[in-house]
Structure formats: C-alpha cells, structure tokens
Design a protein around this motif. Sequence first.
Motif, short mmCIF file in Angstrom:
data_model
loop_
_atom_site.label_atom_id
_atom_site.label_comp_id
_atom_site.label_asym_id
_atom_site.label_seq_id
_atom_site.Cartn_x
_atom_site.Cartn_y
_atom_site.Cartn_z
N ASN A 165 0.81 -1.23 0.00
CA ASN A 165 0.00 0.00 0.00
C ASN A 165 0.84 1.28 0.00
N TRP A 166 2.14 1.13 -0.30
CA TRP A 166 3.00 2.31 -0.27
C TRP A 166 2.77 3.18 -1.50
N ASP A 167 2.38 4.42 -1.26
CA ASP A 167 2.24 5.42 -2.32
C ASP A 167 3.44 6.35 -2.22
N TYR A 168 4.40 6.19 -3.14
CA TYR A 168 5.67 6.92 -3.01
C TYR A 168 5.54 8.41 -3.30
N GLU A 169 4.37 8.84 -3.76
CA GLU A 169 4.15 10.29 -3.90
C GLU A 169 3.64 10.88 -2.59
N GLU A 170 2.93 10.04 -1.84
CA GLU A 170 2.41 10.49 -0.55
C GLU A 170 3.48 10.42 0.54
N THR A 208 4.05 -3.10 -7.54
CA THR A 208 3.60 -2.84 -8.91
C THR A 208 4.76 -2.40 -9.81
N GLN A 210 4.64 0.13 -11.61
CA GLN A 210 4.70 1.58 -11.42
C GLN A 210 5.62 1.93 -10.25
N GLN A 211 5.50 1.17 -9.15
CA GLN A 211 6.39 1.39 -8.01
C GLN A 211 7.83 1.10 -8.40
#
Length: 307
Positions: A165-170, A208, A210-211
């Motif tokens: 669940n890591w959102d690297y933009e957040e 992902t 994307q990640q």
Amino acid sequence: MAVVSGTYRMVSEEEQALRAKLEHLTVKDHGPVFGPCANLPDHTRQKAKDELNETDEKRVSAVKELRAIIKERAEAGDDLAKGVQNTFGEKPDSLLVRFIRARKYDVARSFDLLKGYVRFRKDYPELFENLTPEAVRSTIEAGYPGILHSRDKYGRVVLLFNIENWDYEEITFDEILRAYCVILEKLLENEETQINGFCIIENFKGFTMQQASGIKPTELKKMVDMLQDSFPARFKAVHFIHQPWYFTTTYNVVKPLMKSKLLERVFVHGDELENYYKEFDPEILPSEFDGKGSKYDGKATASKLFD
C-alpha cells in the motif's frame, strides 16, 4: 615430531551452559525492544564475549584507544576525522562502545565506521534537516518502516516493510529513510540491540511495475549506504517475501552496490516460506507478514518508541 605449545583456558561450567543456551534460544529469552536495556541477559553477555571479543577490561581499553585515534587523526588535518572529533569528542564512552561492538572490537575499523557515520550525514544532508521524532512520526505510524514488538529467537530487532500500500508520492523514499535513521538511533540505545543486531523483512506482495519504475537508482544507493558502514548497527539478515518476477530488475540495481558480507545475508523466499518460518516464529509475525499475530499497528509502535 612437532611439539605443540600454547595457552589453554579452562572453560567454566557456567560458560559451557550459556553457550549451550545460545544454541536453543526462543523469543522469550530476550528483553524488550523499546527503551533501554535494564538487565543484559547472561547469555547475551556470553555472545558479546564469543562473537565480539568483549570483556570489561577490553571495553575500557578499546574506548581509550579509539579516543586517541580520533584526536590523532583530527590533529593531522583529516577533514572527516575533524568531523568525527566534533561529533563524538565530548560524547560519553557508551556511545563509542556502540561503534566498537559493531566492528567486533577492531578499533581501526571502529574509527572507519565513525567516519562513515559522519560521511553519510555529509553526503545526504537532506535526510537530517530538522530530523526529530515528530518529523517522522506520521511515517512510522503509517508503518514505513514497522518494528516488531518482540525480538526474534536470536535477540535481533525485526524491522518490517510492507510495500503493497506504499504510495511513493504520498510518502517519499527520503521520508522513509529519515524514519529509519531516527529508529536506528533510538533502538541502538539498547545494549541487547547493539550486540544482537537487526534483521529486515520486506514483503513485496503487490509490488507494482509503477512502483518499480518510480524508485530511482540514486535512492536505492542511499538506502544501501545507510545499511553499510553508516550506523553502528549489525544488520544480520534481509528477507524478501512474495516478490514478483520484475523485482529482479530493482534488485539488480542494488546488488553491485552491496558488499559480499551483506549479499550473503539476503534471502529471497518468494512464496515458498518454509525457510522463512525456520527463522521467524509465526506467533510473533503480524498477519500481513504471513504470521499468526494481529494486523500491524504503526500508531502503537510510534507510541512505544517516543511516548
């Protein structure tokens, strides 16, 4: 016929018993992860003696020798050594002992580690700007990284990273590294942790593409630099679980940056967890890390760490 001579030391029954215990430890044989070490277990003292070459006398002489090296190198005009002198010159002996333990009482290598500690802060000032517990609290509460509330059977602190669940933009990569820096400093106040070290479990389930494409090589280098020669921490193992096939691309960027000693301590399990469970008791693992425990609670961890 060759004559063999040497000095032999009788090993006491107590020492033999402690060494036998070290072969059969469980998670219940160790002290708490959080807070200072109130009482170092006898088997951990024995481990320090056997693995790190530590004795009370040696601890005193090694600190004295290290202080002399720091002074001598700083006076010789080495800029990094001056940084070490400025950072550690007035600090208590207990802080220098962390570096000595991390390098098994090799004082020259302990000095190199002090230089690495100073160099890391010089190379990456962005990680240390206004670095306080409050600055990283929300990152730790989100679980980046997590800390297992129980030591493993070897007495190591287990750090957790769940990438799903890591959102690297957040939450940026740097923010996570800043959290690691605060956590390492805080947990290394504990003598059991100085002796037994850390291990890391990285759950790459749900990683992902994307990640994978969003993580820059410069960020991965920064992470490897943190794990190698920048903290007085003994990183004993890194375990990857549930990684997808394209994880290899990210790992191949990191591998050339890693020293052979760290590479030997990386274990890539995929979905085959038999050997993973040999290392970690499922009872102490959170559910997200294929354990029998409840879901990981980052807020509880931040509270134990700082409150």
